[in-house]
Design a protein around this motif. Structure first.
Motif, PDB file in Angstrom:
ATOM      1  N   ILE A   1       0.839  -1.199   0.000  1.00 60.15           N
ATOM      2  CA  ILE A   1       0.000   0.000   0.000  1.00 60.15           C
ATOM      3  C   ILE A   1       0.876   1.251   0.000  1.00 60.15           C
ATOM      4  CG2 ILE A   1      -1.897  -1.166   1.154  1.00 60.15           C
ATOM      5  CD1 ILE A   1      -1.020   0.114   3.769  1.00 60.15           C
ATOM      6  N   HIS A   2       0.279   2.386  -0.406  1.00 57.65           N
ATOM      7  CA  HIS A   2       1.037   3.647  -0.418  1.00 57.65           C
ATOM      8  C   HIS A   2       1.341   4.105   0.999  1.00 57.65           C
ATOM      9  CE1 HIS A   2       1.017   4.542  -4.695  1.00 57.65           C
ATOM     10  NE2 HIS A   2      -0.238   4.132  -4.750  1.00 57.65           N
ATOM     11  N   LYS A   3       0.322   4.074   1.872  1.00 54.37           N
ATOM     12  CA  LYS A   3       0.513   4.466   3.262  1.00 54.37           C
ATOM     13  C   LYS A   3      -0.575   3.846   4.110  1.00 54.37           C
ATOM     14  CE  LYS A   3      -2.067   8.827   2.828  1.00 54.37           C
ATOM     15  NZ  LYS A   3      -2.014  10.288   3.053  1.00 54.37           N
ATOM     16  N   ASP A   4      -0.309   3.772   5.401  1.00 51.97           N
ATOM     17  CA  ASP A   4      -1.273   3.198   6.333  1.00 51.97           C
ATOM     18  C   ASP A   4      -2.403   4.195   6.561  1.00 51.97           C
ATOM     19  OD1 ASP A   4      -2.499   1.604   8.199  1.00 51.97           O
ATOM     20  OD2 ASP A   4      -1.221   2.251   9.860  1.00 51.97           O
ATOM     21  N   GLN A   5      -3.610   3.814   6.195  1.00 53.00           N
ATOM     22  CA  GLN A   5      -4.763   4.682   6.402  1.00 53.00           C
ATOM     23  C   GLN A   5      -6.022   3.831   6.477  1.00 53.00           C
ATOM     24  OE1 GLN A   5      -4.631   7.233   2.972  1.00 53.00           O
ATOM     25  NE2 GLN A   5      -5.670   5.763   1.660  1.00 53.00           N
ATOM     26  N   PRO A   6      -7.101   4.355   7.085  1.00 58.11           N
ATOM     27  CA  PRO A   6      -8.337   3.575   7.197  1.00 58.11           C
ATOM     28  C   PRO A   6      -8.839   3.133   5.820  1.00 58.11           C
ATOM     29  CG  PRO A   6      -8.446   5.515   8.604  1.00 58.11           C
ATOM     30  CD  PRO A   6      -7.199   5.665   7.772  1.00 58.11           C
TER      31      PRO A   6
ATOM     32  N   ILE B   1      -4.886 -14.678   3.731  1.00 60.96           N
ATOM     33  CA  ILE B   1      -4.419 -13.293   3.735  1.00 60.96           C
ATOM     34  C   ILE B   1      -3.627 -13.069   5.010  1.00 60.96           C
ATOM     35  CG2 ILE B   1      -6.593 -12.451   4.738  1.00 60.96           C
ATOM     36  CD1 ILE B   1      -6.072  -9.846   3.099  1.00 60.96           C
ATOM     37  N   GLN B   2      -2.478 -12.435   4.867  1.00 62.68           N
ATOM     38  CA  GLN B   2      -1.603 -12.222   6.019  1.00 62.68           C
ATOM     39  C   GLN B   2      -0.819 -10.936   5.829  1.00 62.68           C
ATOM     40  OE1 GLN B   2       0.928 -15.531   7.032  1.00 62.68           O
ATOM     41  NE2 GLN B   2       2.316 -14.296   8.252  1.00 62.68           N
ATOM     42  N   SER B   3      -0.650 -10.193   6.899  1.00 62.11           N
ATOM     43  CA  SER B   3       0.191  -9.003   6.853  1.00 62.11           C
ATOM     44  C   SER B   3       1.583  -9.331   7.383  1.00 62.11           C
ATOM     45  CB  SER B   3      -0.417  -7.861   7.675  1.00 62.11           C
ATOM     46  OG  SER B   3      -0.543  -8.242   9.037  1.00 62.11           O
ATOM     47  N   ARG B   4       2.588  -8.745   6.764  1.00 61.07           N
ATOM     48  CA  ARG B   4       3.976  -8.937   7.164  1.00 61.07           C
ATOM     49  C   ARG B   4       4.689  -7.586   7.141  1.00 61.07           C
ATOM     50  NH1 ARG B   4       6.394 -11.920   9.889  1.00 61.07           N
ATOM     51  NH2 ARG B   4       8.309 -11.877   8.676  1.00 61.07           N
ATOM     52  N   PRO B   5       5.648  -7.354   8.050  1.00 64.37           N
ATOM     53  CA  PRO B   5       6.384  -6.086   8.048  1.00 64.37           C
ATOM     54  C   PRO B   5       7.172  -5.889   6.753  1.00 64.37           C
ATOM     55  CG  PRO B   5       6.765  -7.321  10.080  1.00 64.37           C
ATOM     56  CD  PRO B   5       6.064  -8.244   9.155  1.00 64.37           C
ATOM     57  N   THR B   6       7.221  -4.639   6.287  1.00 71.08           N
ATOM     58  CA  THR B   6       8.007  -4.337   5.086  1.00 71.08           C
ATOM     59  C   THR B   6       9.500  -4.235   5.389  1.00 71.08           C
ATOM     60  OG1 THR B   6       7.767  -1.948   5.405  1.00 71.08           O
ATOM     61  CG2 THR B   6       6.089  -3.060   4.065  1.00 71.08           C
ATOM     62  N   LYS B   7       9.866  -4.265   6.663  1.00 73.39           N
ATOM     63  CA  LYS B   7      11.254  -4.209   7.126  1.00 73.39           C
ATOM     64  C   LYS B   7      11.890  -2.832   6.901  1.00 73.39           C
ATOM     65  CE  LYS B   7      11.776  -9.128   6.127  1.00 73.39           C
ATOM     66  NZ  LYS B   7      11.446  -9.560   7.487  1.00 73.39           N
ATOM     67  N   LYS B   8      11.044  -1.831   6.709  1.00 69.83           N
ATOM     68  CA  LYS B   8      11.555  -0.476   6.502  1.00 69.83           C
ATOM     69  C   LYS B   8      11.179   0.449   7.658  1.00 69.83           C
ATOM     70  CE  LYS B   8      11.547  -0.703   1.450  1.00 69.83           C
ATOM     71  NZ  LYS B   8      11.012  -0.118   0.182  1.00 69.83           N
ATOM     72  N   VAL B   9       9.889   0.483   7.977  1.00 70.67           N
ATOM     73  CA  VAL B   9       9.391   1.383   9.011  1.00 70.67           C
ATOM     74  C   VAL B   9       8.504   0.586   9.956  1.00 70.67           C
ATOM     75  CG1 VAL B   9       8.044   3.458   9.488  1.00 70.67           C
ATOM     76  CG2 VAL B   9       9.437   3.341   7.421  1.00 70.67           C
ATOM     77  N   LEU B  10       8.651   0.811  11.250  1.00 73.51           N
ATOM     78  CA  LEU B  10       7.806   0.139  12.227  1.00 73.51           C
ATOM     79  C   LEU B  10       6.344   0.471  11.946  1.00 73.51           C
ATOM     80  CD1 LEU B  10       7.741  -1.579  14.845  1.00 73.51           C
ATOM     81  CD2 LEU B  10       7.775   0.577  16.124  1.00 73.51           C
ATOM     82  N   GLY B  11       5.504  -0.553  11.873  1.00 74.64           N
ATOM     83  CA  GLY B  11       4.088  -0.346  11.625  1.00 74.64           C
ATOM     84  C   GLY B  11       3.709  -0.334  10.159  1.00 74.64           C
TER      85      GLY B  11
END
Length: 276
Positions: A201-206, A226-236
């Protein structure tokens, strides 16, 4: 043809590799090459040291093998060509010289010991657990050290001269692992396929996840994972790993992917392949 797998000899992944080759009719043409980690096996194949790789991607008890997901998302351009689901039966394996009352540690791959958590807690409540890169490596160590017990396969016990202290020690008898065959030859549609992809995604938003799911729901495409995984760049910051029913060349999947490409920072298809 060289096939990389999570080794050494005697792992469940080797058994899966042999099963893949048999199903493809290439048992006599292939050379199996064991690597110490999933990441190493994928990296070797990505670099051309092997033609294919076989790695675990998901277990019915412990969930996804995150090392596989992340390697496919960030470190490799290989595609998933096939999948196979295999039953997993764990055994407690020791040296012929071992005394179970004197076992100082249980050793195995973390996924394996997690799948036998209740058994180990009941029978070895105060014995520490040590991690190994694979179940076969653990069995090899236990065969040489009578103070260790390994969680591993019957094949590994036979290969390394160890014995079974107990069999079928997994907590859930329907324990299964899904393995994938990786390479550079996309599979043609069969009419009963699965597609794996990653979405950034471009950014975390609702509504970010909803905007992805809507494209599949609108076209009656069933998601099996479906599963979310960290991008390893920025926390969250996360990416989404998705499995869906259908082939990337099916009209409804083509349309969904086209719309997602307009919405997201990136969409990458990891492969379409016959459903196991």
């Amino acid at each position: 043809m060289k096939v990389a797998f999570l080794g050494p000899e005697g792992t469940f992944t080797e058994e899966a590799a042999l099963a893949f080759l048999k199903a493809l009719g290439k048992s006599d043409e292939a050379e199996l090459v064991g690597y110490s980690t999933v990441t190493d096996a994928i990296e070797a194949t990505t670099k051309g040291e092997a033609d294919k790789a076989v790695v675990p991607i998901e277990n019915s008890v412990e969930g996804s093998v995150n090392a596989t997901l992340d390697a496919l998302a960030f470190e490799s351009d290989l595609v998933i060509e096939r999948e196979m689901v295999m039953p997993i039966r764990h055994a407690l394996i020791v040296s012929p010289k071992a005394d179970l009352s004197k076992i100082r540690a249980i050793v195995s791959h973390p996924q394996a010991t997690a799948q036998c958590r209740r058994y180990l807690a009941e029978h070895f409540p105060n014995v520490p657990i040590e991690a190994a890169n694979s179940t076969a490596e653990a069995v090899a160590r236990a065969a040489e050290d009578p103070t260790l017990a390994a969680v591993g396969t019957k094949l590994a016990a036979e290969l390394y001269g160890a014995i079974f202290a107990e069999v079928n020690i997994e907590d859930y008898q329907d324990n299964k692992t899904r393995f994938v065959l990786l390479g550079r030859e996309p599979a043609a549609p069969t009419g009963k396929d699965k597609t794996s992809l990653v979405c950034f995604i471009h950014k975390d938003q609702p509504g970010s996840l909803l905007s992805i799911l809507q494209e599949f729901a609108f076209r009656y495409i069933n998601l099996t994972k479906i599963q979310s995984r960290p991008t390893k760049k920025v926390l969250g910051e996360y990416y989404f790993f998705i499995d869906l029913e259908g082939h990337k060349d099916d009209d409804n999947v083509v349309a969904a992917l086209k719309c997602l490409a307009c919405k997201l920072r990136a969409v990458r298809v990891l492969g379409s392949y016959p459903m196991s």
